[in-house]
Structure formats: structure tokens, C-alpha cells
Design a protein around this motif. Structure first.
Motif, PDB file in Angstrom:
ATOM      1  N   LEU A  43      51.932  45.221  39.630  1.00 11.30           N
ATOM      2  CA  LEU A  43      50.665  45.015  40.205  1.00 11.30           C
ATOM      3  C   LEU A  43      50.375  43.250  40.538  1.00 11.30           C
ATOM      4  CD1 LEU A  43      47.838  47.549  39.147  1.00 11.30           C
ATOM      5  CD2 LEU A  43      49.263  47.148  41.237  1.00 11.30           C
ATOM      6  N   GLN A  44      51.208  42.498  40.322  1.00  2.08           N
ATOM      7  CA  GLN A  44      51.265  40.536  39.828  1.00  2.08           C
ATOM      8  C   GLN A  44      51.422  40.377  40.691  1.00  2.08           C
ATOM      9  OE1 GLN A  44      49.478  39.884  37.432  1.00  2.08           O
ATOM     10  NE2 GLN A  44      49.130  41.109  35.111  1.00  2.08           N
ATOM     11  N   PRO A  45      51.458  38.787  41.253  1.00  2.00           N
ATOM     12  CA  PRO A  45      49.778  38.750  40.988  1.00  2.00           C
ATOM     13  C   PRO A  45      48.634  39.185  40.899  1.00  2.00           C
ATOM     14  CG  PRO A  45      50.358  36.997  41.733  1.00  2.00           C
ATOM     15  CD  PRO A  45      51.197  38.256  41.984  1.00  2.00           C
ATOM     16  N   TYR A  46      48.673  39.739  41.787  1.00  2.00           N
ATOM     17  CA  TYR A  46      47.342  40.205  42.375  1.00  2.00           C
ATOM     18  C   TYR A  46      46.088  40.905  41.810  1.00  2.00           C
ATOM     19  CZ  TYR A  46      50.823  40.539  46.324  1.00  2.00           C
ATOM     20  OH  TYR A  46      52.008  40.212  46.466  1.00  2.00           O
ATOM     21  N   ALA A  47      46.712  41.398  40.787  1.00  2.00           N
ATOM     22  CA  ALA A  47      45.836  41.767  39.693  1.00  2.00           C
ATOM     23  C   ALA A  47      45.069  40.647  38.537  1.00  2.00           C
ATOM     24  CB  ALA A  47      46.544  43.401  38.395  1.00  2.00           C
ATOM     25  N   ALA A  48      45.601  39.896  38.621  1.00  2.00           N
ATOM     26  CA  ALA A  48      44.976  38.561  37.527  1.00  2.00           C
ATOM     27  C   ALA A  48      44.398  37.707  38.419  1.00  2.00           C
ATOM     28  CB  ALA A  48      46.161  37.967  37.448  1.00  2.00           C
ATOM     29  N   TRP A  49      44.939  37.851  40.592  1.00  2.00           N
ATOM     30  CA  TRP A  49      42.956  36.697  40.979  1.00  2.00           C
ATOM     31  C   TRP A  49      42.537  37.791  40.707  1.00  2.00           C
ATOM     32  CZ3 TRP A  49      43.871  32.452  41.673  1.00  2.00           C
ATOM     33  CH2 TRP A  49      44.947  31.381  41.988  1.00  2.00           C
ATOM     34  N   TYR A 102      30.917  52.105  34.801  1.00  2.68           N
ATOM     35  CA  TYR A 102      32.518  52.211  34.157  1.00  2.68           C
ATOM     36  C   TYR A 102      33.705  51.815  34.722  1.00  2.68           C
ATOM     37  CZ  TYR A 102      29.142  52.549  29.849  1.00  2.68           C
ATOM     38  OH  TYR A 102      28.724  51.991  28.101  1.00  2.68           O
ATOM     39  N   LEU A 103      33.327  53.153  35.844  1.00 10.65           N
ATOM     40  CA  LEU A 103      35.359  53.434  36.655  1.00 10.65           C
ATOM     41  C   LEU A 103      35.344  51.552  37.205  1.00 10.65           C
ATOM     42  CD1 LEU A 103      36.942  54.892  37.916  1.00 10.65           C
ATOM     43  CD2 LEU A 103      35.651  55.418  39.698  1.00 10.65           C
ATOM     44  N   PHE A 104      34.876  51.462  37.786  1.00 10.22           N
ATOM     45  CA  PHE A 104      34.721  49.756  38.178  1.00 10.22           C
ATOM     46  C   PHE A 104      35.182  48.335  37.347  1.00 10.22           C
ATOM     47  CE2 PHE A 104      34.099  45.525  39.811  1.00 10.22           C
ATOM     48  CZ  PHE A 104      34.505  45.060  41.119  1.00 10.22           C
ATOM     49  N   VAL A 105      34.678  48.522  35.892  1.00  8.46           N
ATOM     50  CA  VAL A 105      35.192  48.071  35.174  1.00  8.46           C
ATOM     51  C   VAL A 105      36.018  48.005  33.697  1.00  8.46           C
ATOM     52  CG1 VAL A 105      34.471  46.850  33.031  1.00  8.46           C
ATOM     53  CG2 VAL A 105      33.306  46.793  34.350  1.00  8.46           C
ATOM     54  N   GLY A 106      36.636  49.618  34.198  1.00  4.40           N
ATOM     55  CA  GLY A 106      37.975  49.887  34.225  1.00  4.40           C
ATOM     56  C   GLY A 106      39.139  49.953  34.278  1.00  4.40           C
ATOM     57  N   PHE A 107      39.014  49.936  35.866  1.00  2.00           N
ATOM     58  CA  PHE A 107      40.037  48.662  37.303  1.00  2.00           C
ATOM     59  C   PHE A 107      40.122  47.485  36.343  1.00  2.00           C
ATOM     60  CE2 PHE A 107      39.152  53.156  39.287  1.00  2.00           C
ATOM     61  CZ  PHE A 107      41.051  53.323  40.045  1.00  2.00           C
ATOM     62  N   LEU A 108      39.600  46.902  36.316  1.00  2.00           N
ATOM     63  CA  LEU A 108      39.132  45.728  36.046  1.00  2.00           C
ATOM     64  C   LEU A 108      40.120  44.607  34.857  1.00  2.00           C
ATOM     65  CD1 LEU A 108      35.799  43.879  37.495  1.00  2.00           C
ATOM     66  CD2 LEU A 108      38.187  44.319  39.018  1.00  2.00           C
ATOM     67  N   VAL A 109      40.235  46.131  33.328  1.00  4.49           N
ATOM     68  CA  VAL A 109      39.898  45.182  32.842  1.00  4.49           C
ATOM     69  C   VAL A 109      41.544  45.619  32.318  1.00  4.49           C
ATOM     70  CG1 VAL A 109      39.787  47.344  31.549  1.00  4.49           C
ATOM     71  CG2 VAL A 109      39.557  45.640  30.358  1.00  4.49           C
ATOM     72  N   THR A 110      42.278  46.527  33.388  1.00  3.58           N
ATOM     73  CA  THR A 110      44.028  46.488  32.938  1.00  3.58           C
ATOM     74  C   THR A 110      44.527  44.935  34.042  1.00  3.58           C
ATOM     75  OG1 THR A 110      44.094  47.072  35.589  1.00  3.58           O
ATOM     76  CG2 THR A 110      43.936  48.764  34.612  1.00  3.58           C
ATOM     77  N   ALA A 111      44.185  43.948  34.261  1.00  2.00           N
ATOM     78  CA  ALA A 111      44.141  42.548  34.154  1.00  2.00           C
ATOM     79  C   ALA A 111      44.788  42.032  33.110  1.00  2.00           C
ATOM     80  CB  ALA A 111      43.604  41.476  35.853  1.00  2.00           C
ATOM     81  N   PRO A 112      43.988  41.859  32.603  1.00  2.00           N
ATOM     82  CA  PRO A 112      44.221  40.768  31.463  1.00  2.00           C
ATOM     83  C   PRO A 112      44.641  41.747  30.430  1.00  2.00           C
ATOM     84  CG  PRO A 112      41.675  41.966  31.381  1.00  2.00           C
ATOM     85  CD  PRO A 112      41.984  42.252  32.618  1.00  2.00           C
ATOM     86  N   ILE A 120      47.108  52.024  28.513  1.00  2.00           N
ATOM     87  CA  ILE A 120      45.232  52.074  27.880  1.00  2.00           C
ATOM     88  C   ILE A 120      44.648  52.392  28.458  1.00  2.00           C
ATOM     89  CG2 ILE A 120      45.755  49.819  28.451  1.00  2.00           C
ATOM     90  CD1 ILE A 120      44.039  51.439  25.390  1.00  2.00           C
ATOM     91  N   PHE A 121      45.088  52.114  30.188  1.00  2.00           N
ATOM     92  CA  PHE A 121      43.982  52.376  31.253  1.00  2.00           C
ATOM     93  C   PHE A 121      43.881  54.321  31.738  1.00  2.00           C
ATOM     94  CE2 PHE A 121      43.523  52.989  35.817  1.00  2.00           C
ATOM     95  CZ  PHE A 121      41.937  52.681  36.124  1.00  2.00           C
ATOM     96  N   VAL A 122      45.048  54.570  31.846  1.00  2.00           N
ATOM     97  CA  VAL A 122      45.407  56.700  31.517  1.00  2.00           C
ATOM     98  C   VAL A 122      43.806  56.345  30.334  1.00  2.00           C
ATOM     99  CG1 VAL A 122      46.128  58.327  32.137  1.00  2.00           C
ATOM    100  CG2 VAL A 122      46.715  56.288  33.228  1.00  2.00           C
ATOM    101  N   ARG A 123      44.294  56.316  29.293  1.00  2.00           N
ATOM    102  CA  ARG A 123      43.539  56.920  28.271  1.00  2.00           C
ATOM    103  C   ARG A 123      41.903  56.634  28.749  1.00  2.00           C
ATOM    104  NH1 ARG A 123      46.786  54.844  24.008  1.00  2.00           N
ATOM    105  NH2 ARG A 123      49.111  55.243  24.451  1.00  2.00           N
ATOM    106  N   VAL A 124      41.764  54.905  28.632  1.00  4.29           N
ATOM    107  CA  VAL A 124      40.483  54.845  29.275  1.00  4.29           C
ATOM    108  C   VAL A 124      39.830  55.562  30.274  1.00  4.29           C
ATOM    109  CG1 VAL A 124      38.691  52.884  29.243  1.00  4.29           C
ATOM    110  CG2 VAL A 124      40.426  52.511  27.762  1.00  4.29           C
ATOM    111  N   LEU A 125      40.745  55.378  30.862  1.00  8.26           N
ATOM    112  CA  LEU A 125      40.114  56.469  32.667  1.00  8.26           C
ATOM    113  C   LEU A 125      39.882  58.145  31.779  1.00  8.26           C
ATOM    114  CD1 LEU A 125      39.549  56.544  35.233  1.00  8.26           C
ATOM    115  CD2 LEU A 125      41.237  57.110  35.832  1.00  8.26           C
ATOM    116  N   LEU A 126      40.314  58.324  30.725  1.00 10.73           N
ATOM    117  CA  LEU A 126      40.577  59.718  29.827  1.00 10.73           C
ATOM    118  C   LEU A 126      39.279  60.254  29.727  1.00 10.73           C
ATOM    119  CD1 LEU A 126      43.362  61.549  30.551  1.00 10.73           C
ATOM    120  CD2 LEU A 126      42.159  62.213  32.294  1.00 10.73           C
TER     121      LEU A 126
END
Length: 551
Positions: A455-461, A87-97, A285-291
Motif C-alpha cells: 500500500l505504499q506510498p499511498y498509505a503514507a500520503w 476506533y475503526l477509522f483510526v485503526g486503518f490510519l495507524v497502519t500507515a506509520p 498488528i492491524f488484524v489483531r488491533v482490529l479484532l
């Protein structure tokens, strides 16, 4: 720069976008009661969603059955540490989209989100393909959520047929979407508050139980991390490979749980001050989802062993929730009823969001000429009622669940929808990369954007490569000797050929071309944004300064 009129009699009616989507940056803006309208469709749709609605809708889309009920499956497959890391890993990934769609939507706030952005920045064929792929997923997920709500009610009353609850919840769904978008906003706002209060309460309860403050006085600590262990030997595969397999399987659960985070821009044309509201939702949204998610998974993994037989049950009600199992084991009896009540609102809320998002995609496709024109019709409340009514008809598929044989088929179709989230996230990142490099090719500084994502474009890549890997490995268990399963294979890979089929069929039929980096109309949209600035945010006063959720 255009100035706001002083009275309603001075409103101008010169849309900046014609029926073919051609942007006229010299035209004067349209005005309505909510302020300047830069695009014609924003004059047609009622802008009833405020900042607090967008913030809480973004959060409500990520908290639901995936956390309250589905997290138990993640623990049985990956163990407490495997579920936590997944869940932590996908939580980081979902910030890209999320960051990608927010940046584009702040510049081009049109209904349909990525469906519309693909039209301008990538290829009209991709807009068609992903648009209808998303409509298809909502057609199936809508009745699924209504059936889930009906099943949850059975936790209290099994004497009433599910058909009755399907009709009741279906009619409530239509009513909240067909009249006023403001009703939708207030409902989702209220449901989100309920979910937040439940998650906070469950985490506090979990902390107390872990430390030995429950009725039994047992101190849990990390005992389940030691026995049966932090990971699970998934599918009986021995050694580290079996533990890694279990950890990797958690990703599918986490993706389903996080799906919907990208929908903050779906109703952008109906949002007041979208260039401020959407980026703010994306940043938080990421901080909330993380918490909420990661912290919850961490606690529940300390309270319930991964080999608990109750986690393997699939009741569809609060009985299968790991939080309920933990509370029951600790002697807390009222929790199951509270969780079931909030899960009920979560299921209905998911259907409510699905109907709004699906109807706006249909409306956006019709605006671009990729769906019948009838879907462009709006009522006097500014709601695309034909699109809403058409999607509402698919709620009737929920009656399939009344038959045991059809219910099996229906569950199989429901599994197909989960992969659509990964496909959509991949497309969002791909379209954003074209948008990003088009700006670079044209020499447009990112400082001119209404909001530039970090974090763009690195997050998108990273998102593109990670989501493609997750797509290709989603059904990996079917390739292990002795574990072939037709349902798993089809549900894991059906969306991949579907999106390519839709793309190439439309591309050859309409003879579309990919938008070149030099022809991407980014500067036109920047000029529109610069000539129609949004009013500044109201300063926080008093207790509002303490509000970190939506202000």
C-alpha cells in the motif's frame, strides 16, 4: 557474502559504521553469539529480544487503559456507533506509520527507530527535534503510568499511601530495565498474554450477555443503539452537526488507545533477526488491533448506554470500565477484580515499555552526537544504563500526585503527551516518503529491500494528511462559543510549535541540510543487508502450526 565463523575465536571486530555514522560497506561484519552484526552499536547492545517478544510487545503496546478504562469516554461522547466508527477509522490510519517504520527498520535496524531514520533519509535536525520531543513525552508519561498503577491498587487497599506503591513500582521498573533486556522481553510477553486472555474473555462474556445468557436473562441486542441512539448530541449541539462533533471527538480517544503501535522498531538493535521479526509484527498488528479493539468497542456499545452516569466517573480503577459496568448490570460480580488486576499489569507494562523506548531514543541521540556522550555508555549486560537511570529519575515526579493541587497540574501535563503520538506518526510518514522517493530517484528497485511494505506510498500520503488534520482539529471544542478551556487548548496544540522550535533551533545552530534524494545512503544499507543475510526461519512443527499470535 560473509560466512558465519565456526567458533568464537574467529569473531571479527570490524564495525560497518564509525562514530560519525559513516557506513563502510566493504568492512567485514562483527559476530557475536546471536549471529552477524552489521552495525557497531549492535555489538554493544545485547540482542535479547526474540521473534515472539517483538510480536507480543507490538500487541501489548496497543492494549491497555485506553481500552479497559478509556473506551467509556468514547461512548459517552460519540455514542455506540460513533465510538465504533472512530476506533475503526483510526485503526486503518495507524497502519500507515506502522508499515512505514517497519520497512525502514528492516533495512536499517538501529535503536531509536524513526529518530535514526530521519538522520539518514530526511534531515539531522528532524532527528534531533523528534528525538527530544519523544524523550520529553516519556519523561512525563513514565511517572503518569506509575501513579496510575498506584491508584489502581487502591481498588483493593486504600490504607496504604500511594507513595509506597510509587516507590515499589518504580524500583521494579528500574530493575527490569537495568539488568537484562531478556527480562523485559519475558515480562512484556507475559503481560501481553494476560491482556489477550482478558480481552477474549470479555468479548465472549459480552456476546453471551448480548444474547441473553447472563444471570438476569435479559436480551440486550441493539436496544441501546435505538435508545438513547447510535450517536450523541455532543456539547448540546442540535442535529447532525452535534452528532458529527461527538464522532470526531472519539478520534482523540482512539489515537491515545493506539499510540505505541509504531514502537515495534524502537529496540531493533537488540532484536534477533530484526529484518524478519519487525515486518512480521507490522503485517499482523492491524488484524489483531482490529479484532481486539474494534470488536470490543462494538460489544461494549451494545451493553452500556451512552448516557449511563457511571461512564462519566473518573475513578482510575476498574469501576469506570464499561466492561465492569456491563457485567455489574448483568449480575456478574467477579469481573471488576479480574479487570483491575490486568489493568494494573497494563499500567506498569506501559511504564516498562516507556522506559525502554525512551532510553533507546536517548542512546540513539547520543550515538549521533545529539545528546551528551555519557548516554552511550552500556553495562556488561549490553544495556545503556546511564540513559535508563537518567529517565528513571523522572518517576519521582509521581510524588506530585500526593498533593491535590499538584495533582491537577500533573494531570494537565499528562494530557500533553497524548498529542506526541500524532506528531510522531506524521513524522514517520514524512520521512518514509523521502525514503520512498529517494529510491525512485536513484533507480533502486523496491525488490532489493529486505521487506517492502504494501500500500505504499499511498498509505503514507493518506497518513500525513489525516494526521495533520487530526492535529489541527484536536482542540476544536475550544473554538466553540462558550467552551473555551485553557487546558484543552494547550494540551492539543503545544506539541506543534515545540517540534518546529526544536527543528529550526538545531538546524540553524548545526547548519544542517536536508538530505537530497540523490545523496540518501539507501544503496549502502541495501548492500549491508545483502551481505549479511539472516538465518532462515525454523519450520513450524506440531502445535506451533496453530500459533497465529507470534510465530
Amino acid at each position: 557474502m560473509a560466512e558465519s565463523p565456526t567458533s568464537s575465536t574467529e569473531k571479527k571486530q570490524y564495525p560497518l559504521q564509525d562514530e560519525k555514522g559513516v557506513v563502510d560497506v566493504e568492512a567485514s561484519p562483527v559476530y557475536d553469539d546471536a549471529g552477524p552484526v552489521e552495525f557497531a552499536e549492535k555489538a554493544e547492545l545485547r540482542r535479547g529480544l526474540q521473534q515472539r517478544h517483538i510480536q507480543m510487545i507490538a500487541l501489548a503496546g496497543t492494549i491497555g487503559t485506553g481500552l479497559f478504562l478509556g473506551s467509556g469516554k468514547a461512548i459517552t461522547r460519540g455514542g455506540p456507533l460513533g465510538a465504533f466508527l472512530g476506533y475503526l477509522f483510526v485503526g486503518f490510519l495507524v497502519t500507515a506509520p506502522v508499515l512505514s517504520i517497519a520497512e525502514m527498520s528492516a533495512l536499517v535496524p538501529l535503536s531509536g527507530g524513526i529518530i535514526r531514520h530521519a538522520e539518514y533519509f530526511f534531515d539531522p535536525a528532524l532527528a534531533f527535534a523528534n528525538g527530544w520531543n519523544q524523550v520529553y513525552s516519556y519523561m512525563v508519561s513514565l511517572p503518569a503510568e506509575i501513579v496510575a498503577a498506584a491508584v489502581i491498587v487502591n481498588f483493593w487497599n486504600e490504607s496504604v499511601s500511594n507513595a509506597v506503591w510509587i516507590v515499589i513500582f518504580g524500583l521494579l521498573l528500574v530493575a527490569s530495565n537495568i539488568y537484562l533486556v531478556r527480562v523485559y522481553g519475558e515480562l512484556e510477553f507475559s503481560f501481553a498474554l494476560l491482556k489477550i486472555m482478558l480481552v477474549v474473555g470479555l468479548n465472549l462474556m459480552s456476546l453471551v450477555l448480548v444474547c441473553g445468557g447472563g444471570p438476569t436473562g435479559e436480551v440486550y441486542g441493539f436496544k441501546y443503539w435505538r435508545d438513547p441512539g447510535p450517536f450523541v448530541q455532543y456539547l448540546g449541539i442540535p442535529g447532525g452537526l452535534g452528532q458529527f462533533a461527538g464522532f470526531w471527538t472519539v478520534f482523540s480517544n482512539a489515537v491515545y488507545a493506539y499510540s505505541g503501535t509504531e514502537n515495534i522498531s524502537m529496540a531493533a538493535a537488540e532484536t534477533q533477526c530484526p529484518r524478519r521479526a519487525i515486518p512480521m509484527a507490522a503485517k499482523r498488528i492491524f488484524v489483531r488491533v482490529l479484532l481486539f479493539y474494534v470488536l470490543s468497542i462494538f460489544f461494549v456499545g451494545m451493553l452500556v448506554p451512552s448516557n449511563d452516569k457511571n461512564l462519566l466517573q473518573s475513578t482510575g480503577t476498574a469501576a469506570q470500565s464499561p466492561f465492569v459496568i456491563a457485567a455489574t448490570g448483568a449480575g456478574v460480580k467477579v469481573v471488576p477484580h479480574i479487570i483491575n488486576a490486568v489493568v494494573l499489569t497494563s499500567a506498569w507494562s506501559a511504564g516498562n515499555s516507556g522506559l525502554l523506548n525512551g532510553s533507546r531514543i536517548l542512546y540513539g541521540l547520543a550515538r549521533e552526537g545529539r545528546a551528551p556522550k555519557i548516554f552511550k555508555r552500556v553495562n556488561r549486560f549490553g544495556i545503556p544504563w546511564v540513559a535508563v537511570a537518567s529517565l528513571s529519575l523522572f518517576v519521582c515526579l509521581g510524588f506530585m500526585s500526593l498533593s491535590s493541587g499538584a495533582s491537577t497540574v500533573f494531570s494537565w501535563l499528562q494530557d500533553l503527551v497524548s498529542v506526541a503520538a500524532l506528531v510522531n506518526w506524521t513524522i514517520i510518514c514524512i520521512v518514509y516518503l523521502r525514503f520512498f522517493y529517494a529510491m525512485k530517484k536513484q533507480g533502486i528497485p523496491r525488490e532489493r529491500l529486505p521487506w517492502k511494505a504494501p500500500l505504499q506510498p499511498y498509505a503514507a500520503w493518506i497518513g500525513v494528511f489525516s494526521f495533520i488534520i487530526l492535529l489541527l482539529t484536536g482542540g476544536y471544542t475550544t473554538f466553540i462559543h462558550g467552551h473555551w478551556d485553557n487546558e484543552t487548548f494547550v494540551s492539543s496544540y503545544f506539541n506543534i510549535p515545540l517540534i518546529f522550535l526544536l527543528y529550526f533551533i538545531y538546524k540553524f545552530a548545526a547548519k544542517t541540510k536536508m538530505v537530497s534524494l540523490t545523496d540518501s545512503p539507501i544503496m549502502e544499507f541495501i548492500l549491508i543487508a545483502e551481505r549479511n543475510p539472516e538465518p532462515p526461519a525454523k519450520p513450524k512443527k506440531g502445535l506451533r502450526k496453530l500459533n497465529i499470535l507470534w510465530s
